[in-house]
Enzyme design. Structure first.
Site, PDB file in Angstrom:
ATOM      1  CD  GLU A 105      -3.025  -1.113   2.199  1.00 17.48           C
ATOM      2  OE1 GLU A 105      -4.194  -0.729   2.059  1.00 17.48           O
ATOM      3  OE2 GLU A 105      -2.577  -1.560   3.276  1.00 17.48           O
ATOM      4  CD  GLU A 125      -3.837  -6.216   3.525  1.00 16.13           C
ATOM      5  OE1 GLU A 125      -2.985  -5.316   3.611  1.00 16.13           O
ATOM      6  OE2 GLU A 125      -4.071  -6.833   2.460  1.00 16.13           O
TER       7      GLU A 125
END
Length: 662
Positions: A105, A125
């Protein structure tokens, strides 16, 4: 304490190097230092570009998961990503190793991305019951569209940067020295007058609007039938990236992330993550040598040796495979080739890897295979007297007695990640170290067990059948019990599983006075299981159907009773399993509850989002489960009575998690 981010300038390029070993996790110290260093670079005269890098073996491999169980200290990772994206200087993420989760990210928030060709990236995730929480659901689809973004997020896998779906995220790939490549890249940016390029403003992933929505609809149809919630919310967030302004999409992502972070599913999945890493940490005496295993010997023919051979070859080991029957060995090699071909067809391995694996295999008579052995695995009977060099560690890999050291691979060994490391009474530190080193070399999660051959999985599954039989004693139908366990999420329903394995062995298992072994009843009635086409279920090509005949046999032998609620059935069976786990810990057979959870998740298909039976009972509440067990009016009282440690944990407001720290 060393600084978590180092700062240096070369030819007008500020290098911000994250140095937080071992994996450069994005802890609070790292996040705060990144914010400070970006400010410093913007303010320093002569700096024309910024490069984000990782020291050591990798770019940041993700967030610091240990921080998830407490309020997250500022600055948050989304704040860091926003700061990177809004920087007035061009920011280049120069990536090597693995960039996962928050690490990737950060790269998405950078204005440009450069990577070594060996790099792998991902957004894993979902494996923790979460969705990307630092802009991943909003930035990735802007760059790559819905399909590539969802391929990464819903699988949670790692992807090579030189192939789809990851390639689209990178402006350039490099070989050799990454810092030199980043410096050249920045010089080109400055020379061409290219400044910040903010991902939030990019739209190429939305160009095919109809295709984007069609992909969303296709993925939503898939995830809505799953029990896990995180995949559904990932799809919702990726849809929002197209439909909402960036800030609104980020707000939605934040809300969904926080909701998932506080969920039971995420807590269970994070428990599973840490449990797998905790299990192989064996307490070996100081100075114990951990050997580097490169060649093993597997002795014996049959299914188990073949599976071990394939698993070892795929992991990169050299394997000597010996039997005393050349025909059995030839058949085994043929089967190994078929398994490798199947793994290639499933894209688990590449064709080249399969060919290279077979090139590392030597076969022959057992006695001729042990001369250069580092470790010998006895995987079938009749091989115990095969000569070998003095001092070579011999490991028992087949069922049976273990005096020294054993490895019990969960089937199929080439696909399962679990091995139980069985330490007999005569095990030496050298033997334990060799077995552990081999398990690690094969990429297995090694769960320690102290026994003469019993395994955690075997004990727990025997308890599963015993508890299910007890509920039938008390008037429940086997089919209601199977249905309750399936609906809870465990596909291995006890009576259907018993049919699949065959009832004869289970029929010989003793029961307490007044308790019935129902497998014995069915075997006596000529219903021995699936192989015969009839057991608890009638088996045909359409699959199993509950047997009226089996039910009549049961009803004729025990009283009728009101049906228990499904939740009570599950609570009682899990309670019995957890109670057996406590007994194993009490005798020293198992080290900790989380080891039992790992074993059951990796070998018996207990869903990870439940965290394993010990974790699940904690979620139900030890007091509630213990009360249900005590209320059960069954003659096998020793089996159903909660062990004393339950009362201690309940009194102190703890779950079995408290025993993981002992």
């Amino acid at each position: 304490m060393t600084e978590p981010v180092t700062y240096s300038v070369q030819d007008g390029v500020a290098f911000l190097t994250i140095d937080n070993p071992p994996v450069n996790a994005l802890s609070q110290r790292v996040r705060a230092a990144l914010m400070d260093m970006i400010d410093r670079a913007e303010e320093e005269d002569g700096v024309t570009a910024i490069v984000l890098m990782g020291a050591g073996a990798t770019f940041p491999a993700g967030a610091d998961i240990a921080e998830f169980d407490a309020p997250l200290a500022p600055p948050s990772l989304p704040d860091v990503c926003d700061r990177i994206e809004m920087c007035d200087l061009p920011v280049v993420a120069a990536i090597h190793g693995t960039a996962l989760g928050g690490g990737f990210e950060i790269a998405l928030a950078a204005h440009y991305r450069l990577a070594l060709t060996s790099t792998r990236v991902g957004l894993p995730e979902v494996k923790l019951g979460l969705l990307p929480g630092a802009g991943g659901t909003q930035r990735a689809p802007r760059l790559a569209g819905a399909k590539a973004a969802l391929d990464m997020m819903l699988s949670g896998g790692m992807f090579a940067v030189d192939r789809p779906p990851a390639r689209v995220f990178f402006d350039a790939l490099a070989e050799g020295d990454l810092k030199d490549a980043a410096l050249r890249f920045c010089k080109t940016l400055v020379a061409e007058g290219r400044g910040p390029r903010r991902t939030r403003d990019m739209r190429q992933g939305f160009e095919d609007a109809a295709g984007y929505q069609a992909e969303i609809a296709r993925r939503r149809a898939r995830v809505e039938v799953q029990r896990e919630m995180a995949p559904r919310e990932i799809v919702a967030a990726v849809e929002a990236a197209q439909l909402l302004p960036f800030e609104s999409g980020m707000a939605l992502e934040e809300d969904l992330f926080r909701e998932r972070l506080g969920s039971d599913q995420s807590a269970a999945l994070r428990h599973a993550f840490f449990a797998e890493r905790r299990a192989p940490k064996l307490a070996l005496p100081a100075g114990t040598h951990m050997p580097q295993i490169e060649r093993i010997v597997v002795l014996g023919g049959g299914t188990l040796p073949m599976q071990i051979v394939v698993s070892a070859l795929v992991s990169g080991l050299h394997v000597n495979w010996g039997t005393r029957d050349p025909q059995i060995l030839a058949e085994g090699v043929s089967q190994a080739r078929e398994v490798l071909d199947w793994l290639v067809s499933r894209t688990t391995i590449r064709r080249q890897q399969a060919d290279e694996s077979l090139a590392r295999l030597r076969t022959g008579d057992s006695a001729g295979m042990t001369g250069d052995a580092q470790v010998i695995l006895h995987a079938a009977r009749g091989q115990g007297n095969v000569p070998a060099p003095e001092g070579v560690v011999r490991i028992v890999a087949m069922p049976g007695r273990v005096d020294a050291i054993g490895l019990r691979f969960a089937p199929p060994a080439y696909a399962s990640r679990l091995v139980e490391l069985v330490q007999g009474s005569a095990a030496t530190p050298k033997e334990v170290a060799a077995a552990l080193a081999l398990a690690r070399r094969m990429g297995k999660v090694a769960v320690p067990v102290k026994s003469a051959g019993d395994t955690i999985a075997g004990r727990m599954m025997a308890t599963y059948q015993r508890a299910a039989d007890a509920l039938v004693d008390l008037g429940q139908t086997p089919f209601a019990i199977d249905s309750a366990m399936r609906r809870w999420g465990w596909p291995r329903a006890p009576f259907e599983l018993a049919d699949a394995l065959g009832l004869e062995d289970l029929a010989r298992t003793p029961r307490a006075d007044g308790a019935q072994n129902w497998a014995a009843v069915l075997v006596a009635a000529g219903r021995p299981g699936r192989a015969a086409g009839k057991g608890w279920y009638d088996w045909d090509k359409g699959g199993p159907a509950p047997s009226d005949e089996a039910l009549r046999l049961v009803q004729a032998m025990r009283p009728q009773a009101a049906a228990l609620p499904e939740a009570e059935i599950v609570r009682l069976i899990l309670g019995a399993i957890a109670n057996e786990g406590v007994r194993m810990i009490g005798t020293g057979m198992a080290v900790r509850p989380s080891d039992i959870d790992v074993t059951m998740m990796l070998s018996q298909d207990v869903p990870r989002w439940r965290g394993g039976p010990m974790k699940a009972v904690g979620g139900e509440g030890l007091f509630r489960v213990a009360q249900a067990m005590r209320r059960l009016d069954h003659p096998d009282t020793a089996f159903w009575t909660p062990e004393p440690v339950w009362a201690d944990l309940i009194k102190n407001g703890h779950t079995f998690d408290a025993l993981n720290e002992v």
